[in-house]
Each structure stands twice: as structure tokens, then as C-alpha cells.
Scaffold this motif. Structure first.
Motif, PDB file in Angstrom:
ATOM      1  N   GLN A  54     -77.168  95.578 -44.561  1.00  0.00           N
ATOM      2  CA  GLN A  54     -76.084  96.367 -43.958  1.00  0.00           C
ATOM      3  C   GLN A  54     -75.168  95.447 -43.148  1.00  0.00           C
ATOM      4  N   ARG A  55     -75.796  94.561 -42.372  1.00  0.00           N
ATOM      5  CA  ARG A  55     -75.019  93.633 -41.533  1.00  0.00           C
ATOM      6  C   ARG A  55     -74.254  92.640 -42.391  1.00  0.00           C
ATOM      7  N   PHE A  56     -74.867  92.220 -43.503  1.00  0.00           N
ATOM      8  CA  PHE A  56     -74.221  91.266 -44.406  1.00  0.00           C
ATOM      9  C   PHE A  56     -72.967  91.878 -45.023  1.00  0.00           C
ATOM     10  N   GLN A  57     -73.000  93.189 -45.293  1.00  0.00           N
ATOM     11  CA  GLN A  57     -71.828  93.869 -45.853  1.00  0.00           C
ATOM     12  C   GLN A  57     -70.675  93.892 -44.853  1.00  0.00           C
ATOM     13  N   GLN A  58     -71.013  93.937 -43.569  1.00  0.00           N
ATOM     14  CA  GLN A  58     -69.977  93.912 -42.526  1.00  0.00           C
ATOM     15  C   GLN A  58     -69.403  92.507 -42.382  1.00  0.00           C
ATOM     16  N   THR A  59     -70.270  91.524 -42.306  1.00  0.00           N
ATOM     17  CA  THR A  59     -69.843  90.135 -42.145  1.00  0.00           C
ATOM     18  C   THR A  59     -70.871  89.196 -42.758  1.00  0.00           C
ATOM     19  N   GLN A  60     -70.376  88.168 -43.437  1.00  0.00           N
ATOM     20  CA  GLN A  60     -71.291  87.218 -44.077  1.00  0.00           C
ATOM     21  C   GLN A  60     -71.738  86.123 -43.119  1.00  0.00           C
ATOM     22  N   TYR A  61     -71.074  86.028 -41.983  1.00  0.00           N
ATOM     23  CA  TYR A  61     -71.411  84.989 -41.003  1.00  0.00           C
ATOM     24  C   TYR A  61     -71.652  85.621 -39.644  1.00  0.00           C
ATOM     25  N   LEU A  62     -72.744  85.231 -38.995  1.00  0.00           N
ATOM     26  CA  LEU A  62     -73.063  85.744 -37.669  1.00  0.00           C
ATOM     27  C   LEU A  62     -72.813  84.678 -36.610  1.00  0.00           C
ATOM     28  N   ALA A  63     -72.191  85.090 -35.508  1.00  0.00           N
ATOM     29  CA  ALA A  63     -72.079  84.206 -34.351  1.00  0.00           C
ATOM     30  C   ALA A  63     -73.457  84.141 -33.692  1.00  0.00           C
ATOM     31  N   LEU A  64     -73.678  83.102 -32.907  1.00  0.00           N
ATOM     32  CA  LEU A  64     -74.980  82.912 -32.255  1.00  0.00           C
ATOM     33  C   LEU A  64     -75.476  84.136 -31.489  1.00  0.00           C
ATOM     34  N   PRO A  65     -74.648  84.746 -30.626  1.00  0.00           N
ATOM     35  CA  PRO A  65     -75.140  85.921 -29.890  1.00  0.00           C
ATOM     36  C   PRO A  65     -75.488  87.087 -30.820  1.00  0.00           C
ATOM     37  N   GLU A  66     -74.702  87.240 -31.892  1.00  0.00           N
ATOM     38  CA  GLU A  66     -74.974  88.312 -32.864  1.00  0.00           C
ATOM     39  C   GLU A  66     -76.315  88.067 -33.553  1.00  0.00           C
ATOM     40  N   ARG A  67     -76.548  86.809 -33.896  1.00  0.00           N
ATOM     41  CA  ARG A  67     -77.805  86.454 -34.565  1.00  0.00           C
ATOM     42  C   ARG A  67     -78.994  86.706 -33.639  1.00  0.00           C
ATOM     43  N   ALA A  68     -78.845  86.325 -32.391  1.00  0.00           N
ATOM     44  CA  ALA A  68     -79.919  86.516 -31.410  1.00  0.00           C
ATOM     45  C   ALA A  68     -80.221  88.006 -31.230  1.00  0.00           C
ATOM     46  N   GLU A  69     -79.161  88.804 -31.166  1.00  0.00           N
ATOM     47  CA  GLU A  69     -79.314  90.248 -30.972  1.00  0.00           C
ATOM     48  C   GLU A  69     -79.995  90.886 -32.188  1.00  0.00           C
ATOM     49  N   LEU A  70     -79.535  90.527 -33.373  1.00  0.00           N
ATOM     50  CA  LEU A  70     -80.093  91.083 -34.607  1.00  0.00           C
ATOM     51  C   LEU A  70     -81.573  90.692 -34.750  1.00  0.00           C
ATOM     52  N   ALA A  71     -81.867  89.434 -34.473  1.00  0.00           N
ATOM     53  CA  ALA A  71     -83.251  88.951 -34.559  1.00  0.00           C
ATOM     54  C   ALA A  71     -84.151  89.738 -33.604  1.00  0.00           C
ATOM     55  N   ALA A  72     -83.678  89.945 -32.380  1.00  0.00           N
ATOM     56  CA  ALA A  72     -84.463  90.682 -31.381  1.00  0.00           C
ATOM     57  C   ALA A  72     -84.683  92.130 -31.831  1.00  0.00           C
ATOM     58  N   GLN A  73     -83.636  92.752 -32.359  1.00  0.00           N
ATOM     59  CA  GLN A  73     -83.733  94.146 -32.822  1.00  0.00           C
ATOM     60  C   GLN A  73     -84.767  94.286 -33.940  1.00  0.00           C
ATOM     61  N   LEU A  74     -84.799  93.304 -34.830  1.00  0.00           N
ATOM     62  CA  LEU A  74     -85.647  93.409 -36.022  1.00  0.00           C
ATOM     63  C   LEU A  74     -87.022  92.765 -35.853  1.00  0.00           C
ATOM     64  N   GLY A  75     -87.243  92.127 -34.721  1.00  0.00           N
ATOM     65  CA  GLY A  75     -88.533  91.475 -34.493  1.00  0.00           C
ATOM     66  C   GLY A  75     -88.717  90.233 -35.339  1.00  0.00           C
ATOM     67  N   LEU A  76     -87.602  89.530 -35.605  1.00  0.00           N
ATOM     68  CA  LEU A  76     -87.636  88.280 -36.365  1.00  0.00           C
ATOM     69  C   LEU A  76     -87.198  87.142 -35.459  1.00  0.00           C
ATOM     70  N   THR A  77     -87.406  85.904 -35.912  1.00  0.00           N
ATOM     71  CA  THR A  77     -86.885  84.768 -35.160  1.00  0.00           C
ATOM     72  C   THR A  77     -85.433  84.552 -35.571  1.00  0.00           C
ATOM     73  N   GLN A  78     -84.678  83.871 -34.739  1.00  0.00           N
ATOM     74  CA  GLN A  78     -83.282  83.561 -35.069  1.00  0.00           C
ATOM     75  C   GLN A  78     -83.210  82.705 -36.328  1.00  0.00           C
ATOM     76  N   THR A  79     -84.179  81.823 -36.498  1.00  0.00           N
ATOM     77  CA  THR A  79     -84.214  80.967 -37.687  1.00  0.00           C
ATOM     78  C   THR A  79     -84.398  81.804 -38.951  1.00  0.00           C
ATOM     79  N   GLN A  80     -85.271  82.810 -38.884  1.00  0.00           N
ATOM     80  CA  GLN A  80     -85.482  83.674 -40.048  1.00  0.00           C
ATOM     81  C   GLN A  80     -84.195  84.405 -40.425  1.00  0.00           C
ATOM     82  N   VAL A  81     -83.465  84.895 -39.421  1.00  0.00           N
ATOM     83  CA  VAL A  81     -82.206  85.598 -39.672  1.00  0.00           C
ATOM     84  C   VAL A  81     -81.173  84.616 -40.245  1.00  0.00           C
ATOM     85  N   LYS A  82     -81.095  83.431 -39.653  1.00  0.00           N
ATOM     86  CA  LYS A  82     -80.132  82.423 -40.115  1.00  0.00           C
ATOM     87  C   LYS A  82     -80.379  82.069 -41.574  1.00  0.00           C
TER      88      LYS A  82
END
Length: 89
Positions: free
Chosen positions: A44-72
């Protein structure tokens, strides 16, 4: 003096560190298995934007219970797959 319990334990590896077996070959971390909810949110997030800024990545990772590296890496792989599909038509 007898060793304290802490001294008896082998040193713990920090999570994510690659271990090396006796033959000097690196053992890879096991492949991440994403839950269907995680995949749904990532797609869903990829459909909105193909690139995440650092704070967005950190927020998404925290929401999903993943590491930032996994999201990246998921986003990197998804962009690669997406471009490959576009090339094929």
C-alpha cells in the motif's frame, strides 16, 4: 575464584551479525518471512511512494514490527521487481 555466570557464557552476537562457521564461509541470516498484514501495508505504501525518507521508514518499521533495514531492503527489492516488469511491457 570461580567464574561468575556471566564469564561462563560465550559472548552473545548482536542480532544481524553474520556468523562464520569452521570453514570460513559466512552463514547468512535467515530470510525474513513477512506476514500478510505487513505485506499489505508495505505494498500500500509502495503504491503511494516508491521511496521513503528516513523518518517515514522508521515510522513504518515501528508500526509493522520490522527493522528499518528490513523495510529498506523490501523497498529496494520491490523497486527492482517493478522496473523489471515495466521493461517486459
Amino acid at each position: 575464584l570461580p567464574p561468575t555466570p556471566e564469564q561462563e557464557k560465550p559472548p552473545a552476537l548482536p542480532s544481524g551479525e553474520l556468523r562464520i562457521n569452521g570453514k570460513g564461509k559466512k552463514l547468512r541470516k535467515p530470510r525474513t518471512i513477512y506476514s500478510s498484514l505487513q505485506l499489505q501495508a508495505l505494498n500500500q505504501r509502495f503504491q503511494q511512494t516508491q521511496y521513503l525518507a528516513l523518518p517515514e521508514r522508521a515510522e513504518l518499521a515501528a508500526q509493522l514490527g520490522l527493522t528499518q533495514t528490513q523495510v529498506k531492503i523490501w523497498f529496494q527489492n520491490k523497486r527492482s521487481k517493478y522496473k523489471k516488469i515495466l521493461k517486459q511491457g
